[in-house]
Structure formats: structure tokens, C-alpha cells
Design a protein around this motif. Structure first.
Motif, PDB file in Angstrom:
ATOM      1  N   HIS A   1       0.822  10.812   4.348  1.00  0.00           N
ATOM      2  CA  HIS A   1       1.171   9.428   4.667  1.00  0.00           C
ATOM      3  C   HIS A   1       2.002   8.806   3.552  1.00  0.00           C
ATOM      4  CE1 HIS A   1       0.802   5.567   6.596  1.00  0.00           C
ATOM      5  NE2 HIS A   1       0.218   5.033   5.537  1.00  0.00           N
ATOM      6  N   LEU A   2       1.618   9.019   2.303  1.00  0.00           N
ATOM      7  CA  LEU A   2       2.357   8.424   1.186  1.00  0.00           C
ATOM      8  C   LEU A   2       3.740   9.040   1.016  1.00  0.00           C
ATOM      9  CD1 LEU A   2      -0.415   7.899  -1.529  1.00  0.00           C
ATOM     10  CD2 LEU A   2       0.647   6.207  -0.041  1.00  0.00           C
ATOM     11  N   LEU A   3       3.893  10.294   1.423  1.00  0.00           N
ATOM     12  CA  LEU A   3       5.214  10.933   1.310  1.00  0.00           C
ATOM     13  C   LEU A   3       6.237  10.347   2.274  1.00  0.00           C
ATOM     14  CD1 LEU A   3       4.149  14.638   0.733  1.00  0.00           C
ATOM     15  CD2 LEU A   3       5.441  13.205  -0.854  1.00  0.00           C
ATOM     16  N   GLU A   4       5.772   9.488   3.182  1.00  0.00           N
ATOM     17  CA  GLU A   4       6.708   8.765   4.042  1.00  0.00           C
ATOM     18  C   GLU A   4       7.551   7.785   3.227  1.00  0.00           C
ATOM     19  OE1 GLU A   4       4.334   6.820   6.928  1.00  0.00           O
ATOM     20  OE2 GLU A   4       3.998   8.616   8.156  1.00  0.00           O
ATOM     21  N   LEU A   5       7.012   7.330   2.098  1.00  0.00           N
ATOM     22  CA  LEU A   5       7.721   6.363   1.256  1.00  0.00           C
ATOM     23  C   LEU A   5       8.832   7.054   0.481  1.00  0.00           C
ATOM     24  CD1 LEU A   5       4.639   4.394  -0.146  1.00  0.00           C
ATOM     25  CD2 LEU A   5       6.192   3.668   1.677  1.00  0.00           C
ATOM     26  N   THR A   6      10.009   6.512   0.515  1.00  0.00           N
ATOM     27  CA  THR A   6      11.134   7.123  -0.205  1.00  0.00           C
ATOM     28  C   THR A   6      10.921   7.100  -1.708  1.00  0.00           C
ATOM     29  OG1 THR A   6      12.313   5.001  -0.206  1.00  0.00           O
ATOM     30  CG2 THR A   6      12.774   6.538   1.614  1.00  0.00           C
ATOM     31  N   GLU A   7      10.097   6.167  -2.197  1.00  0.00           N
ATOM     32  CA  GLU A   7       9.856   6.070  -3.641  1.00  0.00           C
ATOM     33  C   GLU A   7       8.862   7.110  -4.148  1.00  0.00           C
ATOM     34  OE1 GLU A   7      10.467   1.778  -2.115  1.00  0.00           O
ATOM     35  OE2 GLU A   7       9.438   3.610  -1.480  1.00  0.00           O
ATOM     36  N   VAL A   8       8.247   7.853  -3.247  1.00  0.00           N
ATOM     37  CA  VAL A   8       7.230   8.832  -3.625  1.00  0.00           C
ATOM     38  C   VAL A   8       7.798  10.239  -3.472  1.00  0.00           C
ATOM     39  CG1 VAL A   8       4.954   9.775  -3.084  1.00  0.00           C
ATOM     40  CG2 VAL A   8       5.337   7.310  -2.999  1.00  0.00           C
TER      41      VAL A   8
ATOM     42  N   ASP B   1       1.539  -1.564  -5.828  1.00  0.00           N
ATOM     43  CA  ASP B   1       1.060  -2.458  -4.762  1.00  0.00           C
ATOM     44  C   ASP B   1       1.598  -1.996  -3.403  1.00  0.00           C
ATOM     45  OD1 ASP B   1      -0.261  -3.969  -6.651  1.00  0.00           O
ATOM     46  OD2 ASP B   1       1.287  -5.528  -6.759  1.00  0.00           O
ATOM     47  N   LYS B   2       2.843  -1.563  -3.382  1.00  0.00           N
ATOM     48  CA  LYS B   2       3.439  -1.104  -2.127  1.00  0.00           C
ATOM     49  C   LYS B   2       2.729   0.146  -1.616  1.00  0.00           C
ATOM     50  CE  LYS B   2       7.823   0.282  -0.004  1.00  0.00           C
ATOM     51  NZ  LYS B   2       9.288   0.451  -0.190  1.00  0.00           N
ATOM     52  N   ILE B   3       2.417   1.064  -2.540  1.00  0.00           N
ATOM     53  CA  ILE B   3       1.710   2.296  -2.163  1.00  0.00           C
ATOM     54  C   ILE B   3       0.327   1.967  -1.606  1.00  0.00           C
ATOM     55  CG2 ILE B   3       0.621   4.359  -3.135  1.00  0.00           C
ATOM     56  CD1 ILE B   3       3.066   4.488  -5.080  1.00  0.00           C
ATOM     57  N   THR B   4      -0.372   1.082  -2.295  1.00  0.00           N
ATOM     58  CA  THR B   4      -1.717   0.692  -1.846  1.00  0.00           C
ATOM     59  C   THR B   4      -1.660   0.022  -0.482  1.00  0.00           C
ATOM     60  OG1 THR B   4      -2.403   0.395  -4.145  1.00  0.00           O
ATOM     61  CG2 THR B   4      -3.755  -0.648  -2.457  1.00  0.00           C
ATOM     62  N   LYS B   5      -0.689  -0.846  -0.291  1.00  0.00           N
ATOM     63  CA  LYS B   5      -0.550  -1.569   0.982  1.00  0.00           C
ATOM     64  C   LYS B   5      -0.176  -0.617   2.117  1.00  0.00           C
ATOM     65  CE  LYS B   5       1.645  -5.707   2.940  1.00  0.00           C
ATOM     66  NZ  LYS B   5       2.108  -5.085   4.200  1.00  0.00           N
ATOM     67  N   HIS B   6       0.638   0.397   1.801  1.00  0.00           N
ATOM     68  CA  HIS B   6       1.057   1.361   2.832  1.00  0.00           C
ATOM     69  C   HIS B   6      -0.149   2.076   3.438  1.00  0.00           C
ATOM     70  CE1 HIS B   6       3.850   3.911   4.937  1.00  0.00           C
ATOM     71  NE2 HIS B   6       3.329   5.015   4.419  1.00  0.00           N
ATOM     72  N   VAL B   7      -1.129   2.367   2.598  1.00  0.00           N
ATOM     73  CA  VAL B   7      -2.359   2.982   3.112  1.00  0.00           C
ATOM     74  C   VAL B   7      -3.213   1.939   3.828  1.00  0.00           C
ATOM     75  CG1 VAL B   7      -4.494   4.171   2.481  1.00  0.00           C
ATOM     76  CG2 VAL B   7      -2.345   4.773   1.355  1.00  0.00           C
ATOM     77  N   ALA B   8      -3.388   0.778   3.226  1.00  0.00           N
ATOM     78  CA  ALA B   8      -4.244  -0.257   3.822  1.00  0.00           C
ATOM     79  C   ALA B   8      -3.742  -0.697   5.187  1.00  0.00           C
ATOM     80  CB  ALA B   8      -4.322  -1.466   2.890  1.00  0.00           C
TER      81      ALA B   8
ATOM     82  N   LEU C   1      -6.905   3.082  -0.932  1.00  0.00           N
ATOM     83  CA  LEU C   1      -6.830   3.540  -2.330  1.00  0.00           C
ATOM     84  C   LEU C   1      -7.563   2.561  -3.245  1.00  0.00           C
ATOM     85  CD1 LEU C   1      -3.119   4.773  -2.433  1.00  0.00           C
ATOM     86  CD2 LEU C   1      -5.202   6.131  -2.120  1.00  0.00           C
ATOM     87  N   VAL C   2      -8.863   2.450  -2.995  1.00  0.00           N
ATOM     88  CA  VAL C   2      -9.693   1.549  -3.802  1.00  0.00           C
ATOM     89  C   VAL C   2      -9.734   2.024  -5.252  1.00  0.00           C
ATOM     90  CG1 VAL C   2     -12.038   0.652  -4.099  1.00  0.00           C
ATOM     91  CG2 VAL C   2     -11.077   0.917  -1.799  1.00  0.00           C
ATOM     92  N   GLY C   3      -9.649   3.322  -5.469  1.00  0.00           N
ATOM     93  CA  GLY C   3      -9.725   3.862  -6.823  1.00  0.00           C
ATOM     94  C   GLY C   3      -8.533   3.536  -7.691  1.00  0.00           C
ATOM     95  N   GLY C   4      -7.369   3.317  -7.060  1.00  0.00           N
ATOM     96  CA  GLY C   4      -6.184   2.971  -7.820  1.00  0.00           C
ATOM     97  C   GLY C   4      -5.055   3.968  -7.647  1.00  0.00           C
ATOM     98  N   VAL C   5      -3.975   3.711  -8.346  1.00  0.00           N
ATOM     99  CA  VAL C   5      -2.765   4.534  -8.326  1.00  0.00           C
ATOM    100  C   VAL C   5      -2.313   4.749  -9.758  1.00  0.00           C
ATOM    101  CG1 VAL C   5      -0.356   4.692  -7.579  1.00  0.00           C
ATOM    102  CG2 VAL C   5      -2.053   3.604  -6.079  1.00  0.00           C
ATOM    103  N   GLU C   6      -1.989   5.980 -10.069  1.00  0.00           N
ATOM    104  CA  GLU C   6      -1.476   6.296 -11.403  1.00  0.00           C
ATOM    105  C   GLU C   6      -0.218   7.127 -11.265  1.00  0.00           C
ATOM    106  OE1 GLU C   6      -4.344   7.842 -14.170  1.00  0.00           O
ATOM    107  OE2 GLU C   6      -2.843   9.034 -15.238  1.00  0.00           O
TER     108      GLU C   6
END
Length: 574
Positions: A468-475, A518-525, A534-539
Motif C-alpha cells: 500500500h505504501l509503495l503506491e506513494l511516489t515518495e516511497v 504525516d502523508k504516509i501515516t494518513k495514506h494508511v489511515a 501506523l500507530v508505532g510511527g515512521v522512520e
């Protein structure tokens, strides 16, 4: 539902031949073209084509010299420590001619890692690429191997005090000799137990294990592959797999995927194989264009690059008809992205492992794009069980641990009875993968059972969120792990490799880093149920650790995160 059988009937699998006799000396009825159909191997850099006649001559001459010079024979182990090379298959098959066993080592190994493999397999000869010679020398000296038992694939300038023979020199000498050994014909049934390969498993936990693979296992998988690809119900000029096609050998020959599927299956179905020593994405695109390659055997990180790298549009990839992904799960999202970028290509994935030597499923033969999320269709001769936690068997559509019975199954692990008993049980290989199978005999891999994240009792499969996250061009790449949480047990945490463009924005304005998180977290939410957020966070991270076959080394990042969390004081939760 007790057991699920792959569709189709297998032809006779010879149990009195070695792999080299099967590949070079016989014309099995299933073989789609004569052995001398075309060039078997093509050297990428030079375009040199190597035909069956030349391969047969070089194999026999090298076998002569192995026997005459070192008395290499039955039960001896020959280690190949090299990237891909056009003489790699010849070294393998020559070793089989004299009855030896091949153990292929990762060319990225350190001396310590190579020492472990050499000692475990008791190797009597070490065949090395010049690039790997310093490491090979260090390992050989540590274990007391004679320096004259180190052979180079080809000559290059080296700053060592030793003078090593090359394969070409051995072949030149072997041609001159009368045959110093009589190649033994196996007794009926002997190929089932005679070792061909000692192939090391991924080793994501603990030390790698040497998997004992018989000649019969490899020949079985070749015939399973061949039988399956010949079931396509379309005219010959429309088929995905056609005699005379051109495949690519960029996946390493030391790995089971490259060893069986690429080196043996593709050649047996009458493809020519372009051999590429070292993976470089842009150089590989150039090779595809230059050699008009039609069949790509890839792993998911290469698919990600095909989908996202801007340079792809600059190359002519119109020759490619089929892309098959394996070794790690390919998400439905990535499959759709690739289908949009290369709509003329048929796309799918297969599933296999070292212990099943190799494939138990391949891309759907009668679909242009395989069912999204599916690991392909079960091969002829494969029987699977989907085992629930209580040991009962699940029906179609229900998840459980995958157990496999196949004529290609390996024999067990070398000198490791406990691990053998755990994985190899009464003719079945217990894979440790959570899967389900639908009524079309399509296999869907949910995840490694031990990698599932449990959030308040709910199971979260990391590959779903990663795709799902690989859909984002920034990832560019991502790995999801479970972060310890006093309230939920675990919560999903994302290690992300940002794209080059995103990194440039962050460099100019550090505030962009938080915006991207924030964008990555929102994309999942926005798209996933609450317990998958992604309650644990993003690094952000420079690179996701993977093994050479492209499989995520999830435990590395999970252990790093948990060790860091343990150093922090627990925080109260409302």
C-alpha cells in the motif's frame, strides 16, 4: 478438505540419470526442441553465443581434468564462489559428470561466512571469480586448503603471490586427455537420493542450513515447469514461453531461484540465456534492449525499480513479453503499477523455496496479468496442505501454514537432524508461510507466520501495508515491523526509504520530513482498518536490509527497533 493437488499430470521423471545426463545427453519427450536448438548461453558484455556443442565439449573436457588432476569424484564437494559467469553452468555440469556435489556460495560473503560454508560441506575444490579471489584466499588459508585447489573462472591481474589455474586452462588440458574416468550410470531409483546440490537456506535467523538436494529433485522441477508452461491453450506464436526466446540470468546462480529455474528450467524449454555477472539496474535495461530479451525472471525490488525509476521510459522494452517475480511476495499494488507501466507484458509471480527445490507455483499460464496478490498456480505433481494451528486441515480460502509434497522436495538438512525433523515431516515440507489456496488452485501468501503483527489480538500482515505504501511516489522501499506496545501488544511501525526527489525537498527544508511522515501515516489511515494504522510511527532509513534473493530481512529492523525501545522508560497510556 484434506489435500489440494496441482492441475495436470507429470511425465516420466528419470530416476537413473544425473542432471548433466538429463540436460546434455538425452532428449526427454517433454523437451520442446532439440538440444542443439540455438545458443544456450549469451555473454552479456560481448554478445558471444555459446551453443550446445561448445557447452558439451567444455563440460566433458573440464570433467576430464577434475578427475585426472585432483581425483574429484563421488561424494566430493565443489564450491563455486562467484557472481554469474557463462562458464558457471559448465562448472556445475562438469562436477556432476565426475559424481561430485555442488555447493554455491554467495559472492558477497566475508571470509568468515565462506569458511563456514567450506567447512560445513567439506569442499575439495574452490572455483572463484577474480573479483572474489582475496576473500577466497583468506578463507582457504584459514581452513588449510591447498592453494592449487583454487581455480579462477577467468584470468585477471591479481596482486597475490599465488598463480591459479583458470577454467579455460583446465578445459584446454582436458581436451587433450583420453577420458580418465568412466561416467557411471545410476541404478534405477538412485537419482532420488544422490546429492546434486548443497544449497544454503536464507538464514534469516541463526546460521544458514545446507539443504540436501538430489538430482531427481531438480529434474522433477524442470519437468514440472516444462509441463505447466506447455498447457497454455493458444497458438504457438501467441504463447508466453516459446522455443528461441531469450531469458535473463541476472539473479544469482548460487541462489536456488537462479540455480534451478533460471539455469535449468529456462534452458530446458529452449530459451537462450543472457548471463549478467553483476546487477546494475540501468545497465540491465540496456542489456534488455540490446539483446531483445523476452522473459524476465525478477524479484520484487527489481519490480519496484521498473515501476518507479524515471529512466525506464528511455529504453525500448518492447521485446519483453513475460515478467515473472519470485523469492518474495509481490503485492497486488505493485502488480497493478507494473501492468500500467508495461501493458504489453504478461505479469505474474511464483512461489518456491530451497527446501522444495524450487517452484511449487508459477504465474497463471492463461492470464495476461496474474490474479493480483496471488503467488501463481500450483504446478503439476504438487500437493499442498493448509494446516490450521490445531493441526487440522483448512479448506479452500482459509489460511494456515503451507505444507508441500512434491517430487522436487529436498531430502533434508546436512548434519542437522533437529531442523530436518522440524521442517521435513513424513514426505512434507512445512514452509512456515501462512497462505491460502482458492478453488482455481491459486496460492496466496499472507506472510511468514512469525512475522505477523498482532494488534489487540488482530493479525496484521506487513506485506499488505508495504504494498500500500509503495503506491506513494515518495516511497522507494518500505519495511513494516511490529513495535512493542503495552496497550496493544504490538503496533505497526514503518521503516521507509524516501525517493530521491523527496530527499531533495527534505534537504532544502527539514520541515518536509514531517510532512512526508504525516502523508504516509494518513495514506494508511485513509484506506485501512484502524488496527492496521501506523500507530508505532515512521522512520526514514537509507536502505531496507534484504537477503540476496530480495527477501526482506524484517527481523533485523524489528530487533533494532525493539532494542531501542527497551532502553527507553515505559510511557503511560490513557
Amino acid at each position: 478438505m484434506a489435500e489440494i493437488h496441482g492441475n495436470g499430470e507429470l511425465p516420466h521423471i528419470p530416476d537413473d540419470l544425473t542432471i548433466v545426463q538429463f540436460m546434455l545427453d538425452t532428449d526427454h519427450p517433454s523437451r520442446p526442441a532439440p538440444r542443439n536448438h540455438s545458443a544456450w548461453l549469451i555473454e552479456d558484455a560481448t554478445g558471444r553465443k555459446i551453443t550446445f556443442d561448445e557447452i558439451n565439449l567444455r563440460t566433458n573436457a573440464l570433467a576430464n581434468e577434475f578427475s585426472a588432476r585432483w581425483k574429484i569424484g563421488k561424494y566430493d564437494s565443489v564450491c563455486i564462489f562467484s557472481p554469474n559467469h557463462v562458464d558457471y553452468p559448465i562448472a556445475v555440469w562438469a562436477s556432476f559428470r565426475v559424481g561430485a556435489v555442488i555447493t554455491a556460495a554467495n559472492p558477497a560473503y566475508t571470509a568468515e561466512e565462506l569458511i563456514y560454508q567450506l567447512r560445513t560441506t567439506d569442499a575439495k575444490l574452490l572455483i572463484v571469480h577474480p573479483w572474489n579471489l582475496p576473500t577466497a584466499l583468506a578463507a582457504a588459508q584459514r581452513i588449510g586448503m591447498d592453494m592449487d585447489r583454487i581455480v579462477l573462472f577467468n584470468a585477471e591481474e591479481s596482486n597475490t603471490k599465488y598463480s591459479h589455474l583458470t577454467l579455460q586452462q583446465l578445459i584446454d588440458e582436458g581436451v587433450k586427455r583420453s577420458v580418465p574416468f568412466i561416467e557411471r550410470r545410476l541404478k534405477p531409483g538412485e537419482a532420488r537420493t544422490k546429492l546434486a546440490f548443497l544449497s544454503f537456506s536464507s538464514g534469516t535467523t541463526g546460521l544458514p542450513k545446507a539443504v540436501r538436494i538430489s538430482h531427481y529433485s531438480v529434474m522433477s522441477n524442470v519437468l514440472q515447469f516444462t509441463t505447466y508452461v506447455q498447457t497454455e491453450k493458444v497458438p504457438d506464436d501467441k504463447k508466453k514461453y516459446r522455443p528461441g526466446d531469450v531469458g535473463i540470468a541476472v539473479l544469482p546462480f548460487y541462489h536456488i531461484y537462479g540455480q534451478v529455474v533460471v539455469m535449468h528450467c529456462t534452458i530446458f524449454v529452449s530459451m537462450s540465456l543472457v548471463v549478467i555477472p553483476k546487477f546494475d539496474f540501468l545497465a540491465m535495461l540496456e542489456s534488455i534492449q540490446r539483446h531483445r530479451i523476452t522473459f524476465l525472471t525478477f524479484v520484487p525490488p527489481m519490480i519496484v525499480a521498473l515501476c518507479k525509476h524515471p529512466a525506464v521510459a528511455k529504453y525500448d522494452l518492447s521485446s519483453v513479453r513475460l515478467i515473472a517475480s519470485g523469492a518474495a511476495p509481490l503485492s497486488a499494488e505493485l502488480t497493478r503499477q507494473l501492468a500500467q507501466r508495461l501493458p504489453h507484458c504478461s505479469i505474474g509471480q511464483g512461489y518456491g523455496m530451497t527446501e522444495t527445490s524450487t517452484a511449487i507455483s508459477l504465474p497463471q499460464i492463461n492470464q495476461h496479468v496474474g490474479t493480483p496478490g496471488s503467488a501463481g498456480e500450483l504446478l503439476p505433481g504438487v500437493v499442498v496442505r493448509i494446516v490450521r494451528p490445531d493441526g487440522s486441515l483448512a479448506p479452500y480460502g482459509e489460511t494456515g501454514e503451507l505444507a508441500v509434497k512434491s517430487p522436487s522436495n529436498a531430502l533434508g538438512y546436512l548434519n542437522n537432524e533437529d531442523a530436518t525433523r522440524e521442517t521435513f515431516r513424513d514426505g512434507w515440507v512445512y514452509t512456515g508461510d501462512e497462505v491460502y489456496v482458492n478453488e482455481k488452485k491459486e496460492l496466496f501468501v499472507v506472510d511468514r507466520i512469525k512475522d505477523l503483527i498482532k494488534v489487540k489480538g488482530y493479525q496484521v500482515a506487513p506485506p499488505e501495508l508495504e504494498g500500500h505504501l509503495l503506491e506513494l511516489t515518495e516511497v522507494t522501499d518500505v519495511c513494516i515491523v511490529g513495535k512493542p506496545d503495552e496497550y496493544s501488544g504490538e503496533v505497526p511501525f514503518a521503516f521507509v526509504v524516501p525517493s530521491a526527489a523527496a530527499l531533495e525537498r527534505i534537504k532544502k527544508d527539514p520541515a518536509e520530513a514531517q510532512k512526508l511522515k504525516d502523508k504516509i501515516t494518513k495514506h494508511v489511515a485513509d484506506h485501512k482498518v484502524h488496527f492496521k494504522r501506523l500507530v508505532g510511527g515512521v522512520e526514514f532509513i537509507d536502505a531496507i536490509p534484504r537477503n540476496p534473493s530480495g527477501k526482506l530481512l524484517r527481523r533485523v529492523l524489528r530487533d533494532r527497533l525493539r532494542a531501542r525501545e527497551e532502553t527507553r522508560a515505559p510511557q503511560a497510556r490513557l
